[in-house]
Design a protein around this motif. Structure first.
Motif, PDB file in Angstrom:
ATOM      1  N   SER A 355      50.609 -67.183  17.232  1.00 24.06           N
ATOM      2  CA  SER A 355      51.766 -67.961  17.715  1.00 24.06           C
ATOM      3  C   SER A 355      51.311 -69.331  18.214  1.00 24.06           C
ATOM      4  O   SER A 355      52.020 -70.331  18.050  1.00 24.06           O
ATOM      5  CB  SER A 355      52.501 -67.200  18.819  1.00 24.06           C
ATOM      6  N   TYR A 356      50.127 -69.391  18.813  1.00 25.96           N
ATOM      7  CA  TYR A 356      49.574 -70.678  19.260  1.00 25.96           C
ATOM      8  C   TYR A 356      49.379 -71.604  18.061  1.00 25.96           C
ATOM      9  O   TYR A 356      49.768 -72.779  18.094  1.00 25.96           O
ATOM     10  CB  TYR A 356      48.248 -70.446  19.981  1.00 25.96           C
ATOM     11  N   LEU A 397      55.535 -60.567  14.430  1.00 23.83           N
ATOM     12  CA  LEU A 397      55.038 -61.515  15.420  1.00 23.83           C
ATOM     13  C   LEU A 397      56.172 -62.027  16.308  1.00 23.83           C
ATOM     14  O   LEU A 397      56.011 -62.136  17.534  1.00 23.83           O
ATOM     15  CB  LEU A 397      54.349 -62.681  14.710  1.00 23.83           C
ATOM     16  N   ILE A 398      57.324 -62.303  15.716  1.00 24.15           N
ATOM     17  CA  ILE A 398      58.476 -62.735  16.504  1.00 24.15           C
ATOM     18  C   ILE A 398      58.882 -61.638  17.487  1.00 24.15           C
ATOM     19  O   ILE A 398      59.144 -61.900  18.671  1.00 24.15           O
ATOM     20  CB  ILE A 398      59.648 -63.111  15.578  1.00 24.15           C
ATOM     21  N   GLY A 399      58.899 -60.401  17.009  1.00 24.61           N
ATOM     22  CA  GLY A 399      59.237 -59.271  17.872  1.00 24.61           C
ATOM     23  C   GLY A 399      58.262 -59.107  19.009  1.00 24.61           C
ATOM     24  O   GLY A 399      58.651 -58.817  20.154  1.00 24.61           O
ATOM     25  N   TRP A 400      56.985 -59.294  18.736  1.00 31.25           N
ATOM     26  CA  TRP A 400      55.962 -59.162  19.781  1.00 31.25           C
ATOM     27  C   TRP A 400      56.161 -60.242  20.840  1.00 31.25           C
ATOM     28  O   TRP A 400      56.104 -59.968  22.051  1.00 31.25           O
ATOM     29  CB  TRP A 400      54.561 -59.254  19.179  1.00 31.25           C
ATOM     30  N   LEU A 401      56.372 -61.471  20.395  1.00 32.52           N
ATOM     31  CA  LEU A 401      56.570 -62.567  21.336  1.00 32.52           C
ATOM     32  C   LEU A 401      57.801 -62.317  22.218  1.00 32.52           C
ATOM     33  O   LEU A 401      57.756 -62.535  23.441  1.00 32.52           O
ATOM     34  CB  LEU A 401      56.725 -63.895  20.577  1.00 32.52           C
ATOM     35  N   GLU A 402      58.873 -61.851  21.615  1.00 35.00           N
ATOM     36  CA  GLU A 402      60.096 -61.582  22.387  1.00 35.00           C
ATOM     37  C   GLU A 402      59.880 -60.455  23.392  1.00 35.00           C
ATOM     38  O   GLU A 402      60.391 -60.498  24.517  1.00 35.00           O
ATOM     39  CB  GLU A 402      61.247 -61.262  21.429  1.00 35.00           C
ATOM     40  N   SER A 403      59.061 -59.453  22.979  1.00 33.27           N
ATOM     41  CA  SER A 403      58.795 -58.335  23.905  1.00 33.27           C
ATOM     42  C   SER A 403      57.958 -58.780  25.093  1.00 33.27           C
ATOM     43  O   SER A 403      57.991 -58.150  26.154  1.00 33.27           O
ATOM     44  CB  SER A 403      58.066 -57.204  23.163  1.00 33.27           C
ATOM     45  N   GLN A 404      57.209 -59.865  24.923  1.00 35.80           N
ATOM     46  CA  GLN A 404      56.377 -60.392  26.006  1.00 35.80           C
ATOM     47  C   GLN A 404      57.094 -61.494  26.787  1.00 35.80           C
ATOM     48  O   GLN A 404      56.513 -62.086  27.708  1.00 35.80           O
ATOM     49  CB  GLN A 404      55.064 -60.955  25.425  1.00 35.80           C
ATOM     50  N   LEU A 412      57.536 -70.692  13.162  1.00 38.28           N
ATOM     51  CA  LEU A 412      57.545 -69.245  12.992  1.00 38.28           C
ATOM     52  C   LEU A 412      58.971 -68.742  12.768  1.00 38.28           C
ATOM     53  O   LEU A 412      59.209 -67.850  11.953  1.00 38.28           O
ATOM     54  CB  LEU A 412      56.910 -68.572  14.212  1.00 38.28           C
ATOM     55  N   LYS A 413      59.939 -69.333  13.488  1.00 34.39           N
ATOM     56  CA  LYS A 413      61.339 -68.969  13.272  1.00 34.39           C
ATOM     57  C   LYS A 413      61.752 -69.230  11.824  1.00 34.39           C
ATOM     58  O   LYS A 413      62.507 -68.458  11.226  1.00 34.39           O
ATOM     59  CB  LYS A 413      62.245 -69.758  14.214  1.00 34.39           C
ATOM     60  N   ALA A 414      61.229 -70.337  11.250  1.00 31.11           N
ATOM     61  CA  ALA A 414      61.578 -70.688   9.871  1.00 31.11           C
ATOM     62  C   ALA A 414      61.059 -69.663   8.874  1.00 31.11           C
ATOM     63  O   ALA A 414      61.586 -69.539   7.761  1.00 31.11           O
ATOM     64  CB  ALA A 414      61.025 -72.073   9.527  1.00 31.11           C
ATOM     65  N   ALA A 415      60.012 -68.915   9.274  1.00 34.16           N
ATOM     66  CA  ALA A 415      59.423 -67.911   8.375  1.00 34.16           C
ATOM     67  C   ALA A 415      60.048 -66.538   8.545  1.00 34.16           C
ATOM     68  O   ALA A 415      59.687 -65.600   7.825  1.00 34.16           O
ATOM     69  CB  ALA A 415      57.918 -67.822   8.617  1.00 34.16           C
ATOM     70  N   GLN A 416      60.991 -66.398   9.479  1.00 38.21           N
ATOM     71  CA  GLN A 416      61.593 -65.087   9.734  1.00 38.21           C
ATOM     72  C   GLN A 416      62.277 -64.570   8.468  1.00 38.21           C
ATOM     73  O   GLN A 416      63.034 -65.275   7.810  1.00 38.21           O
ATOM     74  CB  GLN A 416      62.622 -65.185  10.859  1.00 38.21           C
ATOM     75  N   GLY A 417      61.960 -63.324   8.133  1.00 38.37           N
ATOM     76  CA  GLY A 417      62.513 -62.738   6.916  1.00 38.37           C
ATOM     77  C   GLY A 417      61.872 -63.252   5.657  1.00 38.37           C
ATOM     78  O   GLY A 417      62.243 -62.842   4.547  1.00 38.37           O
ATOM     79  N   ARG A 418      60.897 -64.131   5.805  1.00 33.54           N
ATOM     80  CA  ARG A 418      60.191 -64.702   4.641  1.00 33.54           C
ATOM     81  C   ARG A 418      58.685 -64.597   4.882  1.00 33.54           C
ATOM     82  O   ARG A 418      58.226 -63.744   5.632  1.00 33.54           O
ATOM     83  CB  ARG A 418      60.610 -66.165   4.433  1.00 33.54           C
ATOM     84  N   SER A 419      57.944 -65.464   4.262  1.00 34.57           N
ATOM     85  CA  SER A 419      56.499 -65.506   4.448  1.00 34.57           C
ATOM     86  C   SER A 419      56.061 -66.959   4.374  1.00 34.57           C
ATOM     87  O   SER A 419      56.807 -67.830   3.899  1.00 34.57           O
ATOM     88  CB  SER A 419      55.787 -64.677   3.380  1.00 34.57           C
ATOM     89  N   PHE A 420      54.856 -67.221   4.844  1.00 30.06           N
ATOM     90  CA  PHE A 420      54.342 -68.591   4.775  1.00 30.06           C
ATOM     91  C   PHE A 420      53.833 -68.941   3.371  1.00 30.06           C
ATOM     92  O   PHE A 420      53.769 -70.110   3.014  1.00 30.06           O
ATOM     93  CB  PHE A 420      53.239 -68.798   5.811  1.00 30.06           C
TER      94      PHE A 420
END
Length: 776
Positions: A355-356, A397-404, A412-420
């Motif tokens: 995420s960094y 990764l988005i889920g982990w960040l939200e849980s923390q 990273l939001k732009a990659a949600q449901g997709r891939s880099f």
């Protein structure tokens, strides 16, 4: 930009290493440093650096000839010599005042149009050029090499708004083609790309190990190879770099990072680490670090590790972790989902680090491709941060960040449901900061087999090898087994590849994109055959390999071997039978069979004899070239570069060397096509004349002397006797003519006799169990 002469100012570890690598590229280098107070030798610092590099292992120089291209000097007497230099690299103390003072002096003597660059990784370019003229600023840039400069492929390139684009293009091209660097354009931000992310990753990993109560072995086991990180893991890496260096890196970053940077949030000082440093445990260069070597009661060396909680030392054992096995079966997704503390550890380290990295684009670089390449080439990661995100999933990764309770970076939001990364119409694409996909462009002259595989199917394939069409009438024969070891399937497909290529194609390249070209014959398979006495099958494997390599040598089309990394045993023998070699500069080849109690059995002895006797300037008489081959094979000499391989006859004088690994396949293909027009295969040697028993006796006396002085073991004598029989021609003399087939028959006889011997079996078993040769 024509770069014919280079100067490096600063003869410390980095400066001297940079100078050595320029010399590896064939460029004369002036290496300058200060005059020590009260010194009678005014060049003592630079000369001392050259002396240290001559003894260093791994070696900064690729050859002795390269070492002779570096001229030592000092900044008081020799600064005027900079007038003859096309590129001046500054690698002095990380102090703006020191650097600025040096630049003022350089500007007075440098020639117009020359490039001046700093190897800094912490000081902004604008600060470095304060007070300098417009002309100086046009020629100034930052070229951040990684240590050691010869082996680390990353070169981070930073330019200013006034830097001349033509000059930058010249530096970039030279660094790519001549220095073999992966040049990554960076923004002028603290730590650039690799150290910015790498330092954060290390801090995160250390913190998590302390917080979750992992041992250093557990942390390195899960944060090493399962994550695509070198086997050192994190704590092993810190030992390698130096524990005492880490606070300095942190201090320089903290002095320049933005106030809201994520590194400030996780940075902390561990008292246990401060204690280690204070007690001299600064890593491998000191008494040890998180790991150390101690003497046991019997005098043997024992690896120990420190308990992060108590500070106590204990024997270091590689842990057997269920999470690592889960990762082996299900990849990183399975590892971060594993419920124990090691799974939580990896989830935390990856969650924070990835995420960094996602939050730094486009601040530190324009594309995720640049960031991934920087981490692969600068930290030897198998996968860059965004490739790792694709493995665990952006959604995870988005889920982990939200849980923390942590923010999710916009990229990273732009990659949600997709891939880099994605493959579209056979082309690799990456996610841009604008949210759409763009094609990953390769530089001109770069051809990767990985790209070809996205759009093609192999012409032929089995469990150990594959044959590909790489265009323009050229095929590529690829090893595909573990560590690219060679077996009967390899030989079978090689024979088929030669038949296919002869019928439809112009030429064939032998190449792969593994870490190593080939580690040689599959010893595990051989040992299995030995243990159940499959002697006919073993003998058939030897004969099959000889036949396949013979067919390669006399193929009606040109064959070009393109090795990189280790090419040992049978992997070296295939090089010896190719019509030409285009080798990556970092090729380490050798006939090492004596280490497992054998001799080269796939034509290696024969080909080395032909090369030794075919040298245009070889010493007179039959014994000198024969002795050269006996020593090379009998002592298992391995060339530590492609340049050294020419000295040992593994490469011919006319064989090519490619500095940049990414350009190897394209260079080999071009070489094969250039040879194809009017190609005539070599004719078999029908008049090989060898001394016979007289030479064998001479070799036996030499080996007996080594045995008496303890430099050869009893079983070395046995193996050497078999090798001597082959190289001397067996029961023959100088008046008799031998053919290539005669020498191959001697190889088979010696190999099949040794493979049945208990001493050889013990060596093979020991090598497979420990990875080290047995001195029996």
């Amino acid at each position: 930009m024509d770069i014919k002469q280079v100067a490096v100012i600063g003869a410390g570890v980095m400066g001297s290493g940079i100078a050595a690598h320029f010399a590896n590229a064939g460029v004369p280098v002036l290496l300058l440093d200060i005059v020590p107070k009260g010194a009678t030798n005014r060049n003592a610092v630079a000369e001392g650096a050259l002396a240290r590099m001559a003894k260093a292992d791994p070696a900064p120089f690729m050859s002795k000839a390269a070492a002779r291209l570096v001229t030592p000097g000092n900044t008081e007497d020799d600064l005027g010599k900079l007038a003859g230099c096309d590129w001046i690299v500054e690698a002095v103390l990380e102090d703006p005042a020191v650097k600025q003072d040096l630049y003022a002096r350089i500007e007075q003597v440098m020639k117009p149009g020359a490039a001046v660059s700093s190897n800094t990784s912490t000081i902004p370019l604008a600060i470095l050029t304060e007070g300098r003229s417009e002309a100086f600023r046009r020629g100034f840039l930052i070229t951040h090499f990684f240590n050691p400069p010869r082996y680390m492929r990353l070169l981070e390139l930073v330019t200013g708004p006034e830097t001349d684009p033509a000059l930058v293009a010249g530096i970039r091209g030279f660094a790519d083609l001549r220095l073999g660097k992966g040049v990554v354009d960076c923004k002028d931000t603290p730590g650039f790309i690799a150290n910015r992310i790498g330092t954060y990753w290390i801090q995160s990993a250390v913190n998590a190990a302390f917080d979750l109560g992992l041992t250093v072995e557990e942390a390195d086991a899960v944060a090493g190879r399962p994550m695509g990180v070198p086997k050192t893991g994190v704590f092993g890496l810190i030992d390698l770099v130096g524990l005492d260096l880490m606070p300095h890196i942190a201090k320089s970053l903290l002095a320049t990072l933005p106030k809201d940077d994520g590194y400030r949030e996780i940075y902390r000082v561990e008292p246990a680490i401060e204690t280690l440093i204070a007690e001299g445990y600064t890593g491998r260069k000191g008494k040890g670090g998180f790991y150390r070597l101690s003497k046991a009661a019997d005098g043997s060396r024992v690896k120990e590790s420190i308990d992060l909680k108590t500070g106590a030392w204990a024997k270091s054992d590689k842990p057997k972790l269920e999470s690592v096995e889960a990762a082996r079966q299900g990849g990183l997704k399975a590892l971060v989902a594993f419920g124990d503390k090691t799974g939580q550890y990896v989830a935390r380290v990856l969650g924070q680090t990835l995420s960094y990295a996602a939050g730094l684009v486009p601040q530190i670089a324009d594309t995720v491709v640049a960031v991934d390449e920087a981490m692969r080439l600068g930290y030897n990661w198998t996968y860059g941060p965004f490739e790792l995100i694709d493995q665990v999933g952006a959604d995870w990764l988005i889920g982990w960040l939200e849980s923390q309770g942590k923010p999710v970076p916009a990229l990273l939001k732009a990659a949600q449901g997709r891939s880099f990364y994605q493959v579209q119409d056979g082309k690799l694409q990456y996610l841009t900061t604008g949210g759409d996909y763009a094609e990953v462009k390769r530089p001109d002259g770069v051809l990767l087999l990985a790209d070809i595989k996205r759009t093609a199917k192999p012409i032929a394939r089995n469990g150990s090898a594959a044959l590909w069409d790489i265009g323009d009438g050229v095929t590529c024969f690829e090893f595909t087994s573990k560590m690219n070891s060679l077996d009967d399937q390899t030989m079978a497909l090689l024979a088929e590849a030669i038949r296919i290529s002869a019928s439809k194609y112009k030429a064939m390249v032998i190449y792969n994109e593994g870490t190593n070209f080939s580690v040689g014959a599959n010893l595990g398979l051989a040992l299995f055959g030995i243990n159940i006495a499959l002697w006919p099958q073993i003998e058939a494997l030897v004969k099959g390999g000889q036949d396949a390599y013979k067919a390669l040598k006399f193929a009606p089309f040109p064959t070009v071997a393109a090795p990189s990394g280790m090419a040992l045993g049978g992997g070296c023998e295939i090089l010896l039978h190719a019509a030409a070699i285009q080798a990556h500069a970092e090729t380490y080849c050798g006939l090492v069979e004596v280490g497992v109690g054998l001799i080269p059995g796939w034509g290696g002895c024969k080909e080395m004899l032909l090369r030794a006797y075919g040298q245009p300037k070889r010493p007179g008489g039959p014994m000198p070239p024969l002795g050269q081959v006996f020593e090379t094979i009998g002592t298992a000499k391995v060339a530590k570069s492609a340049f050294e391989a020419k000295e040992l006859l593994y490469l011919r004088p006319a064989d090519g060397i490619t500095m940049n690994r990414d350009r190897l396949l394209a260079d080999a293909k071009a070489r094969a096509l250039a040879m194809a027009e009017g190609y005539q295969p070599p004719k078999p040697a029908e008049e090989i004349r060898l001394p016979g028993p007289t030479a064998k006796t001479a070799f036996a006396l030499a080996v007996a002397d080594l045995a008496r002085t303890g430099r050869a073991t009893p079983y070395d004598v046995v193996v050497s006797d078999r090798l001597a029989n082959v190289l001397s021609g067996g029961d023959t003399d100088i008046t008799e003519k031998l053919t290539e087939d005669d020498v191959l028959a001697l190889e088979r006889e010696a190999f099949t006799a040794l493979v049945r011997a208990p001493g050889t079996i013990a060596r093979v078993e020991h090598m497979l169990a420990t990875g080290k040769p047995l001195r029996n």
